[in-house]
Design an enzyme around this catalytic site. Structure first.
Site, mmCIF file in Angstrom:
data_model
loop_
_atom_site.group_PDB
_atom_site.id
_atom_site.type_symbol
_atom_site.label_atom_id
_atom_site.label_comp_id
_atom_site.label_asym_id
_atom_site.label_seq_id
_atom_site.Cartn_x
_atom_site.Cartn_y
_atom_site.Cartn_z
ATOM 1 N N TYR A 1 4.788 -9.155 15.331
ATOM 2 C CA TYR A 1 5.231 -8.254 14.268
ATOM 3 C C TYR A 1 5.956 -7.047 14.870
ATOM 4 O O TYR A 1 7.036 -6.647 14.404
ATOM 5 C CB TYR A 1 4.017 -7.808 13.439
ATOM 6 C CG TYR A 1 4.207 -6.527 12.692
ATOM 7 C CD1 TYR A 1 5.134 -6.414 11.661
ATOM 8 C CD2 TYR A 1 3.451 -5.398 13.018
ATOM 9 C CE1 TYR A 1 5.305 -5.223 10.986
ATOM 10 C CE2 TYR A 1 3.615 -4.206 12.349
ATOM 11 C CZ TYR A 1 4.554 -4.111 11.332
ATOM 12 O OH TYR A 1 4.731 -2.934 10.673
ATOM 13 N N GLY B 1 8.827 -6.517 3.587
ATOM 14 C CA GLY B 1 8.672 -7.372 4.759
ATOM 15 C C GLY B 1 7.220 -7.485 5.174
ATOM 16 O O GLY B 1 6.320 -6.930 4.536
ATOM 17 N N ARG C 1 -9.643 5.418 16.468
ATOM 18 C CA ARG C 1 -8.247 5.374 16.915
ATOM 19 C C ARG C 1 -7.333 6.071 15.920
ATOM 20 O O ARG C 1 -6.364 6.739 16.305
ATOM 21 C CB ARG C 1 -7.817 3.916 17.086
ATOM 22 C CG ARG C 1 -6.352 3.760 17.438
ATOM 23 C CD ARG C 1 -5.959 2.312 17.641
ATOM 24 N NE ARG C 1 -4.517 2.190 17.657
ATOM 25 C CZ ARG C 1 -3.776 2.001 16.561
ATOM 26 N NH1 ARG C 1 -4.365 1.874 15.388
ATOM 27 N NH2 ARG C 1 -2.462 1.937 16.662
ATOM 28 N N GLY D 1 0.819 -1.206 0.000
ATOM 29 C CA GLY D 1 0.000 0.000 0.000
ATOM 30 C C GLY D 1 0.850 1.251 0.000
ATOM 31 O O GLY D 1 0.686 2.142 -0.846
ATOM 32 N N LEU D 2 1.777 1.329 0.919
ATOM 33 C CA LEU D 2 2.625 2.519 0.982
ATOM 34 C C LEU D 2 3.616 2.538 -0.164
ATOM 35 O O LEU D 2 3.925 3.593 -0.727
ATOM 36 C CB LEU D 2 3.348 2.573 2.329
ATOM 37 C CG LEU D 2 2.424 2.696 3.536
ATOM 38 C CD1 LEU D 2 3.235 2.788 4.817
ATOM 39 C CD2 LEU D 2 1.495 3.886 3.395
#
Lengths: 274, 274, 274, 274, 274, 274
Positions: free
Chosen positions: B143, B80, B181, B21-22
């Protein structure tokens, strides 16, 4: 002017180093704050205009300094050596001369000094570290060491006699930034004037150390310990962003001047006589 | 393009995780910074356009990673695993793979890495506490633990070889906040690009840890220790205030996800094989 | 032994790495604390004596680790790689293996782990700086980085499941100091036993990080944040002062191993495969 | 109003001290947040309008307080003594009365209190020092000491029962600054309303202490430890800069009220009965 | 005794709470420090011996307290409620009564108070955390909250009038530890006497907060901020180690009393009237 | 002596101020550390014995200082002014002279200086506050200010050239305490020798600031930041407790000398010429 009826906040302010770069600029800007601005320098400066007095004075001359402080309400001390020089010059102007100044301030009953210290008292911090006024001193040249002396001396005169001092750790105060490093250290003249104003007019300052920088994007110095001065910079080096684009200044890995906050000053000294 | 006459700040930048996505978003935005952008992912991505190279690569493949780094000037490591998964996947990608990456960076003489760490390295801090980059690690999932490894590994390569890394503890970087959030953790794409730019172009960064958030009103992360990067976010979750009004989100007293900064991640793991 | 009537504080303690230097020593010393001491190592160790069980186990073998933890009340984890090695060995033992261990601890409902971390998680601090357990991590080798992973993983299992861990950042635990550096880092066997005892028997420990050193005169590590463990070392490297007199060890100015707390470890890694 | 179908965030909010200066102002402003605003004071106040309930109550009357809290969802506690008075009045209202309030909050199962503490809990810090919420208490009058009690009591009820409280250390909340000192301590009514809103609607607050000030230029209080509240003041005493120009307020060296953050309060007490 | 020729350091010391456990013990031990020890309690105590005066006094009786302080040189204030009780008793003795005491101290020109505060002002810190006197207050009962009031009130009287107070945050001062928790909190009577002596005789103490504990192995409280008192405990709970062996006290995971420094006090309150 | 075969740790040590109180004492004690001890003072001292050289030298004489440093391996700088004097004397000896010393150290390639700083660089801290080496400077006299200069200068020479300095902030180093204040500041001669030994023989010291005090009961100075020196005092002012019993020294409330750590030094200066 009729001295018996002062209409400005101060009757007489003393500005030392009035012929220097910052002194010349301040000379014009501080006029509204005092009936009389006394201007001093070791070299000849422009003659006194209305509301001004000029008194040439070598800070190393103790008697002259005592006379210089006569009738003064507060001192803006921008005199002395402001770059790396031989130790003798620095000692006479920034150490002996500063002691003469505080001796005179004490004897004349003056209550506040604005002291032009320098960010070079912490110039050996790396450019990857953000510090505040509580960080231990790490000067980057002998000139910077002399400013450490000044900060300590003024602290002493506050603890001993209640004489208040604001130490201004000035970054790079010019019309505009002159190189990439100054994008971080830039202090616009407008902001310096405002900082001096805050330091002079805040009702109580005790002994305060503050960093003199504009509202630049990149910051090495966190000024929150001096928030009681109410200094809010209005200028920023971002106005000059296109001249020193970040992308053009990647230094070599061993570029010492880019490694430390003091920049090229870290290599400027010490200057030995021979 | 004539590689002998680069006109952009970098000749060749490597972007790993270019299909994520990024990564997809960054692929477009970083073009102005390099003559060539090398794009890597473990899965097939859109073919190379002008000024681009595509090299598929499994980070767990040591030789492939070594080739991947050939001719690269700086690395934006967004590859990753980026969510909670089984330990084996995380270990291969984020631990073994990251070690391969730094080994190759070292061998190829590359000098800087921008490392996509995560705010989940501190996700177990309560939402009622404000922390800075000096706070001890409190990861909220396996993670997140793997990202702690990455921060430690990159610190080691800096202390050992002088390879500079900026660890970006990214909050929630999406087009817009997706829940209440994220009104706190939101990092607008524009601001992520600016943060990467600061991390890449600041002359010296050493080993810097910074939080990746926009200028949101509510803050859990105090970024002052990274002020030397000059990152000034221009976006804010306030733009989306009407979608997640504060008054609509009072959680139950035992709502764990509202209790910790990591939100639902704190309950996401660990994922055991069976 | 009649397991139905335990007379010792613990019924069954697990000691991993029982065949290593510290494991062999601890094997004898911890007997009074448990009816049964289960001993584990990846290599063959001395057969079980009275009150002992021996279970060979490769930590990288998930099922084996699960069996190993069966019936265990608390874990002394001294297994894994304890020197700089190739990344693959370190990953299997100290990262994958450690995850297996905590997975099993969680599944078996075990409540406390004593984790042999290492002072090499902070070995890149200079020998002229004194730190405490709150100082950011600065590992001095890949082995040290794997211990950073372990500290973060154990913190996660505490925040997530309430499993308590005491991380022992062991200095140099041998019969006696072997070089001048160990005059600072020495942890006498007696003191290690006492530290393990404190870590095991203190009623509540949460997630505690403590430095494992004897009462040596020169100190780099300030243990006050772990004062709740009640550890009071009784031994000191001063007992061996005449062997490594301070006056004999002035290093060259560029002696890296004397510059950093990690000593020669800072140069030990990373070890690449070829 | 049909209580069965609440359409506002809260069903019933209690505002104590509703007849006081801040209470009267808040009465109007908090209406959008609750179906019903219950208003309380020890003295007669304006009768209830739509969506309002009025219940006169002496906080020292335990049973009355218990009734007052019936059916309440959250409490804005602005009642009690807010200036220096005789100890008996302060004890009854701010100590006994506050305990009654928390007892009732506990018994009624209410989950959050907004507590009007005061900057006078730290009023004896000098005006030359900038503090945050972690600074040790230095109250400047007996009234301030009673607010220290309130902060401690509310902390206890949070640790003991999970009842959340936000302590607002309010500066000077008036229509506009009334003297030079208030240029620093000014909290505009708009900003107080916003701060109360943040304190009430932030999903989790635990026990938070925050300073109530507008975005004034001069600051004695650093609010970063409460950044999780998302409070962003929109007003500033700078709007009134011309009324209290800095240059007009240089105090005498022995002006106690200018020396301490509490200003004239430091000389206000203690008030003994005779 | 001829009062005109005092031969002891103080002429008249006042000990309040002289009939309590600590008061009875101190009564004997402080005799060498004063020509006259005035003893006070709300209940009847043993009649005055040589060099003693007995004055029964209810601290809630303002006039009586004023008389009690007449002719006194320094005060050891061990009176008031020292366990959890109904709020009314606590308020009268520890709040109203304490204010009366300081009012009288002020009016009589007395210069120093030794105030028996309590470790229960910080009892809600977990047993896994080590704190010093600068840590924010976290009382564990209403009695503890009243001691927070006392610390704040005494700070005020120091800032306002220069009346010096040493606040003793006493742990568990008995003949010997009575349970496992007291192995940490034990303050031997000998050490309490020494601590009082230091607090009384150190030339300047300002407003000092110190923890009252012996030299126990396990420590929750770091006393370094009070090192200027010169207190060096000579006793230790280790003398009683065999009675409460660490290995016998492993609490259940949900044992609240073992979780917080305050131990069972955290569950003792609040005590409501019905 | 055959200089070609040195058998002691150093070949030639320089001790300046060798005729002063501490210098005379050190002259005897440091002999075992060097083949040759070069002794210097501005006034005539006892003639050289075996293993000694005497070179009279005015530190203000730049050429003489350069000669003085010839062939020296390390410097113990105890020369200069050590009490409050007129500014000119202090400047010549402690500022100009110190700069000459470091210039010569630099030119001669000497690697370490032990610098006799003074606790008077922080003498204006109150006696009720405990500080460490990170506390901002608060000198109590002009002599103390000159020592602030020395600490800053030596820091500069370390950052600039890697010349290591240990600054010893010596308390009161006499045969025994001479007044009540010295019960706190006492540094026994044995402990000074040990501290100098630690400073000289610790393999790496960087730029370290340490307080020079014995193991006295009352402490104003926390030396934990210098724990890497391994200094463990063996003496204590307690040996002289009966001479200055705490109970005999209660000062008047306005006793300045008892209020500040610097004691009577705070009133000693500044000394103006007329």
């Amino acid at each position: 002017m009729n001295e018996a009826t002062p209409r400005k906040p101060f009757h007489r302010l003393l500005l030392t180093g009035a012929g220097g770069g910052l002194g010349t600029m301040l000379r014009e800007r501080i006029k509204p704050w005092a009936d009389i601005v006394r201007l001093s320098d070791v070299r000849v400066i422009a003659p006194a205009g209305p509301g001004e007095e000029v008194m040439l004075c070598d800070l190393a001359d103790r008697d002259a300094v005592l006379s210089l402080l006569d009738g003064v309400d507060a001192v803006l001390h921008f005199g002395g050596v402001s770059v790396e020089e031989e130790i003798d010059h620095i000692v006479q102007a920034n150490i002996v001369g500063l002691h003469h100044l505080y001796e005179a301030v004490h004897k004349k009953g003056i209550k506040r000094v604005i002291y032009a210290s320098s960010s070079h008292v912490v110039g050996y911090y790396p450019t990857t570290q953000v510090i505040d006024a509580g960080a231990p001193l790490r000067p980057d040249c002998i000139y910077g060491v002399s400013k450490c002396f000044g900060e300590a001396l003024s602290r002493y005169y506050y603890d001993r006699f209640g004489i208040e001092t604001v130490c201004l750790r000035i970054g790079s105060s010019f019309e505009e930034p002159r190189n990439a490093r100054m994008m971080v250290t830039f202090l616009a003249h407008d902001d310096l004037v405002e900082l001096v104003r805050c330091a002079l007019f805040t009702p109580k300052v005790g002994h305060t150390i503050t960093f003199g920088v504009s509202d630049n994007k990149t910051r090495w110095w966190d000024n929150r310990l001096a928030a009681h001065l109410g200094y809010a910079p209005q200028r920023s080096s971002s106005e000059f962003a296109e001249r020193f684009p970040a992308s053009s200044v990647r230094p070599a890995a061993d570029d010492i001047a880019a490694t430390y906050q003091g920049g090229p000053f870290v290599l400027a000294g010490p200057i030995y006589k021979d």
